[in-house]
Design an enzyme around this catalytic site. Structure first.
Site, PDB file in Angstrom:
ATOM      1  N   LYS A 107     -22.767 -10.564 -21.371  1.00 20.92           N
ATOM      2  CA  LYS A 107     -22.786 -10.439 -20.074  1.00 20.92           C
ATOM      3  C   LYS A 107     -23.466  -9.035 -19.608  1.00 20.92           C
ATOM      4  O   LYS A 107     -24.047  -8.987 -18.342  1.00 20.92           O
ATOM      5  CB  LYS A 107     -21.653 -10.808 -19.323  1.00 20.92           C
ATOM      6  CG  LYS A 107     -21.199 -12.351 -19.399  1.00 20.92           C
ATOM      7  CD  LYS A 107     -20.187 -12.644 -18.563  1.00 20.92           C
ATOM      8  CE  LYS A 107     -19.938 -14.122 -18.197  1.00 20.92           C
ATOM      9  NZ  LYS A 107     -19.464 -14.676 -19.569  1.00 20.92           N
TER      10      LYS A 107
HETATM   11  C1  PLP Z   1     -19.615 -16.074 -19.892  1.00 22.73           C
HETATM   12  C2  PLP Z   1     -19.583 -16.281 -21.545  1.00 22.73           C
HETATM   13  C3  PLP Z   1     -20.184 -17.675 -21.872  1.00 22.73           C
HETATM   14  C4  PLP Z   1     -20.595 -18.708 -21.021  1.00 22.73           C
HETATM   15  O1  PLP Z   1     -21.917 -18.308 -20.439  1.00 22.73           O
HETATM   16  P1  PLP Z   1     -22.288 -18.934 -19.322  1.00 22.73           P
HETATM   17  O2  PLP Z   1     -23.594 -18.456 -18.829  1.00 22.73           O
HETATM   18  O3  PLP Z   1     -21.136 -19.032 -18.233  1.00 22.73           O
HETATM   19  O4  PLP Z   1     -22.752 -20.557 -19.596  1.00 22.73           O
HETATM   20  C5  PLP Z   1     -20.029 -17.645 -23.287  1.00 22.73           C
HETATM   21  N1  PLP Z   1     -19.684 -16.748 -23.994  1.00 22.73           N
HETATM   22  C6  PLP Z   1     -19.088 -15.517 -23.573  1.00 22.73           C
HETATM   23  C7  PLP Z   1     -18.470 -14.634 -24.478  1.00 22.73           C
HETATM   24  C8  PLP Z   1     -19.055 -15.263 -22.385  1.00 22.73           C
HETATM   25  O5  PLP Z   1     -18.454 -14.066 -21.913  1.00 22.73           O
END
Ligand code: PLP
Length: 437
Positions: A107
């Site tokens: 993120k």
């Molecule tokens: C947020 C997150 C996801 C999922 O990603 P999306 O874009 O919501 O599908 C997968 N792995 C981790 C570690 C995350 O923080």
């Protein structure tokens, strides 16, 4: 870049407007009206470039027309200041590591670019803003660190007391400066309720409240970048089309991959790897979209029962189920299969994968088995395994170390403001004080 709401009931906007707004006024999500393809051969010519240069080209292509070229380039370089290496696991399978940013999770890509682009637009308009986020852990730390030190922005992060990890809490609540962490004596849902109410409160209009959650287009577009990096590392033009296995929750990551594909990245197909919260795989199988309460799993950042980017994903496929089925292969990976993927991956070559990446790997292997796929598969590893030390210890018998710069986080003093209750009025007063600080 012109963007349109997926609900088609509000005016088109520029990228800068979409960035400041987040959600469209009609409740829809902004998507570019057009996604022009890159010049033929462009991605192939980027072989060997650092990710910041790839970012500058991809994002320059998408939104560069709106932002001043030199300033834009500088902000992209500042946002993409960490690597995203690819690790080959053999048998045409590779892992793209997206966890080398400040919160050790992918993120960071979205949050760092969003924060800098946001600051850029506010400066151009002579405005200020307050970013308000409710978090169960990962989003809040990515947003707090992303916006930390960005001029003209105050960040207020709400999190449930005792329900986030010590590391996550340290990353939100020890920063100070323009970041205020508010500890709520309740659950994540209480945090969410307080934030939602503040957004609708006319008495707070002067704070220019804004959200920075995953529905903001400014978080989505930068995620297209690492798909190019992954393709290049997997061989680029020599590999031809590759398949990406995406560990999915709110489908932001997957949507960004489809955007990369639309502007010219040679992607054969996407494996949509979910844990037991498998709304999209079920939709692909049955044609029925069935939202439901999320169930807790080991890959908790993917515990989503009504994925917020579904409308975007559907729109990018022309709203047709057949087009989605042709491009997306859905798979639901259970808890035992996730644990097994952690063990087998380690036994096969000493590679330690976190539970989210393990879902992507298990999904990739199931895809290979069930379809006979021969192209290279790149599985996205979205979090550093050290963030999930308990599960790793249970499966592998040891806890992976946090990388050096992260080790002292949990000994920093916490600067969180504590709410005594979950009453809205108390939160509103606290928010006012934070914004005035
Ligand atoms: C947020 C997150 C996801 C999922 O990603 P999306 O874009 O919501 O599908 C997968 N792995 C981790 C570690 C995350 O923080």
């Amino acid at each position: 870049m012109i963007l349109r709401s997926t609900a088609h009931a509000s005016p088109d906007v520029t990228f800068a407007d979409a960035l400041l707004r987040g959600l469209a006024p009609d409740g829809g999500l902004y998507l570019p009206v057009a996604l022009p393809t890159l010049p033929p051969g462009a991605p192939a010519s980027w072989q060997g470039l650092p990710v910041a240069d790839i970012a500058s080209r991809v994002l320059g292509h998408l939104v560069g027309d709106e932002l001043h070229r030199d300033a834009f380039d500088a902000l992209v370089r500042d946002a993409f200041d960490f690597p995203s290496p690819t690790v080959p696991l053999g048998d045409g399978l590779a892992v793209l590591e997206l966890f080398h940013g400040p919160t050790l999770a992918f993120k960071d890509f979205g949050a760092r670019f969003l924060a800098r682009a946001f600051g850029h637009v506010l400066a151009a308009r002579g405005e200020r803003a307050t970013i308000l986020v409710a978090t169960s852990g990962d989003t809040g730390s990515a947003v707090a660190l992303g916006f930390h030190g960005v001029p003209r922005v105050r960040v207020v992060v709400l999190y449930p007391a005792g329900k986030v990890s010590r590391f996550q809490e340290a990353q939100m609540a020890t920063l100070g400066g323009n970041v205020t962490a508010v500890r709520v004596p309740g659950a994540f849902d209480d945090c969410q309720r307080l934030v939602k109410r503040a957004f609708l409160d006319p008495s707070l209009a002067d704070l220019k409240l804004s959200s920075a959650n995953s529905i903001n287009i400014g978080r989505l577009l930068p995620q297209a970048v690492y798909y190019f990096a992954g393709w290049l590392a997997a061989g680029g033009p020599e590999a031809g089309e590759v398949v990406f296995s995406v560990p999915s929750g709110n489908l932001g990551n997957l949507t960004a991959g489809v955007i990369a594909q639309r502007i010219g990245l040679p992607v054969g197909r996407f494996v949509t790897a979910c844990n037991v919260n498998d709304v999209l795989p079920e939709y692909l199988r049955t044609g029925a979209y069935r939202a439901r309460p999320a169930r807790p799993t080991l890959s908790n950042a993917m515990d989503v029962g009504d994925p917020s980017n579904f409308a975007r994903l559907a729109a990018l496929h022309g709203g047709t189920l057949d087009a989605m089925r042709a491009n997306l292969w859905g798979v639901s990976v259970g808890e035992e299969e996730t644990r097994q993927a952690i063990r087998k991956t380690y036994e096969a070559g000493g590679y330690v994968i976190d539970p989210h990446g393990a879902v992507a790997l298990a999904g990739a292997q199931r895809f290979r088995r069930e379809t006979g796929e021969r192209r290279t598969i790149v599985a996205l590893a979205t979090a550093h395994p050290a963030k999930f030390g308990d599960v790793i210890r249970e499966e592998l018998g040891f806890v992976p170390d946090l990388p050096e710069p992260w080790r002292d986080w949990t000994s920093r003093p916490l600067l969180a403001r504590d709410l005594a209750t979950t009453e809205y009025e108390e939160f509103r007063d606290s928010l006012r004080q934070a914004a005035a600080a």
